[in-house]
Design an enzyme around this catalytic site. Structure first.
Site, PDB file in Angstrom:
ATOM      1  N   HIS A   1       0.840  -1.206   0.000  1.00  0.00           N
ATOM      2  CA  HIS A   1       0.000   0.000   0.000  1.00  0.00           C
ATOM      3  C   HIS A   1       0.870   1.249   0.000  1.00  0.00           C
ATOM      4  O   HIS A   1       0.663   2.168  -0.797  1.00  0.00           O
ATOM      5  CB  HIS A   1      -0.915   0.029   1.219  1.00  0.00           C
ATOM      6  CG  HIS A   1      -1.550   1.368   1.422  1.00  0.00           C
ATOM      7  ND1 HIS A   1      -2.665   1.789   0.741  1.00  0.00           N
ATOM      8  CD2 HIS A   1      -1.189   2.429   2.218  1.00  0.00           C
ATOM      9  CE1 HIS A   1      -2.980   3.023   1.098  1.00  0.00           C
ATOM     10  NE2 HIS A   1      -2.096   3.437   1.994  1.00  0.00           N
TER      11      HIS A   1
ATOM     12  N   HIS B   1       1.456   4.920  -3.071  1.00  0.00           N
ATOM     13  CA  HIS B   1       1.820   6.328  -2.878  1.00  0.00           C
ATOM     14  C   HIS B   1       3.016   6.810  -3.696  1.00  0.00           C
ATOM     15  O   HIS B   1       3.029   7.950  -4.170  1.00  0.00           O
ATOM     16  CB  HIS B   1       2.139   6.586  -1.400  1.00  0.00           C
ATOM     17  CG  HIS B   1       0.957   6.641  -0.498  1.00  0.00           C
ATOM     18  ND1 HIS B   1       0.153   7.745  -0.406  1.00  0.00           N
ATOM     19  CD2 HIS B   1       0.438   5.727   0.365  1.00  0.00           C
ATOM     20  CE1 HIS B   1      -0.814   7.522   0.474  1.00  0.00           C
ATOM     21  NE2 HIS B   1      -0.664   6.298   0.955  1.00  0.00           N
TER      22      HIS B   1
ATOM     23  N   GLU C   1      -5.414   9.693  -0.290  1.00  0.00           N
ATOM     24  CA  GLU C   1      -5.830   8.294  -0.129  1.00  0.00           C
ATOM     25  C   GLU C   1      -6.960   7.889  -1.073  1.00  0.00           C
ATOM     26  O   GLU C   1      -6.940   6.787  -1.633  1.00  0.00           O
ATOM     27  CB  GLU C   1      -6.246   8.022   1.318  1.00  0.00           C
ATOM     28  CG  GLU C   1      -5.099   8.031   2.309  1.00  0.00           C
ATOM     29  CD  GLU C   1      -4.150   6.834   2.152  1.00  0.00           C
ATOM     30  OE1 GLU C   1      -4.423   5.949   1.317  1.00  0.00           O
ATOM     31  OE2 GLU C   1      -3.131   6.810   2.861  1.00  0.00           O
TER      32      GLU C   1
ATOM     33  N   SER D   1      -4.153   0.780  -4.578  1.00  0.00           N
ATOM     34  CA  SER D   1      -3.582  -0.450  -4.031  1.00  0.00           C
ATOM     35  C   SER D   1      -4.635  -1.513  -3.751  1.00  0.00           C
ATOM     36  O   SER D   1      -4.312  -2.578  -3.225  1.00  0.00           O
ATOM     37  CB  SER D   1      -2.795  -0.142  -2.751  1.00  0.00           C
ATOM     38  OG  SER D   1      -3.632   0.455  -1.771  1.00  0.00           O
TER      39      SER D   1
END
Length: 274
Positions: free
Chosen positions: A123, A128, A169, A188
């Site tokens: 993740h 990111h 996010e 993700s």
């Protein structure tokens, strides 16, 4: 959360990644996750994310943060540092403000491919880091870190946390091809990357900073609400040009908004390009 770093961590909560200790099975979990997400995101992710994946070349196994950071530093001046888990807000913001992205160094088990309670290295890094290779988004993340430190001083961290949630996010973005994903929590996740762009259930609203800062969110289910930015440049510009102090004071006089709240000023966006 403890305010002192755990045993073995530096004062800034960083730890060695321990890349050489990953097993063949753990690298295989990464490759499995990478391959299926790369395929699922080919026509769902914002192009800048896919460009970042190609530039950083992370498909062969769990990336070595040292080598990954060398590539990122040459592109945007960012680096990736390992931490033992969730870190205090002040530590998190300090790292972001200095172009350091904190990432957990553990990876989920094969039976946890589709759901994990705590963010793991897949993740944190797959979701990111590719966009940190994009100069404008990289600047936004630094600006958010600086804003987080200020929000702590102003007692408004709960408001600013919503900005991170609904952009970094779980953000969507307008492109000439239609809405695309740029939020790491969606990128993700195999299931939510489909849900976010295909399900008729969630609302997708044009980004409005005050609206975002007032809106609650939930962490235990797919999102019922996404905010859509027009571009990374617009997001960065609004972040840099807004004086958040008077905005926080104004928000303190207004009620928070439930996820299903509807305002006359809301502007819903369709999935397909106009």
């Amino acid at each position: 959360m403890a305010t002192e770093p755990p045993e073995g961590a530096a004062r800034d909560w960083t730890i060695p990644q321990g890349w050489e200790r990953y097993t063949a099975a753990e690298h295989e979990v990464w490759r499995t996750l990478y391959a299926r997400q790369r395929a699922a995101l080919a026509d769902r992710a914002v192009p800048e994310f896919l460009e970042g994946l190609a530039l950083l070349d992370m498909g062969s196994g769990i990336p070595d943060f040292r080598r990954l950071s060398e590539r990122l530093m040459s592109l945007t001046g960012w680096q990736v540092v390992a931490v033992p888990g969730l870190v205090p807000e002040a530590v998190f913001f300090e790292h972001l403000a200095n172009r350091r992205f904190v990432a957990g160094n553990f990876i989920r088990k094969p039976e946890e491919l589709d759901y994990l309670e705590a963010p793991d290295v897949f993740h944190d890094v797959f979701g990111h880091v590719p966009l940190l290779a994009h100069p404008v988004f990289a600047n936004y993340m630094e600006a958010y870190g600086r804003g987080g430190l200020r929000a702590m001083r102003l007692g408004a961290l709960d408001k600013l946390a919503r900005l991170y949630w609904y952009t970094v996010e779980f953000g969507l973005i307008e492109t000439p091809a239609g809405l695309r994903i740029y939020g790491a929590g969606i990128l993700s996740s195999l299931a939510e990357s489909r849900y976010a762009l295909e399900s008729p259930k969630p609302r997708r609203l044009a980004f409005d900073l005050e609206r975002v800062l007032r809106t609650r969110y939930r962490i235990d289910a797919f999102q019922d609400l996404y905010f859509v930015i027009p571009s990374f440049e617009a997001l960065l510009r609004q972040t840099l040009e807004t004086d958040f102090a008077p905005l926080y004071r104004r928000l303190a006089t207004l009620p928070d908004l439930a996820i299903d709240a509807e305002l006359p000023s809301d502007r819903p966006l369709a999935l397909a390009a106009a």
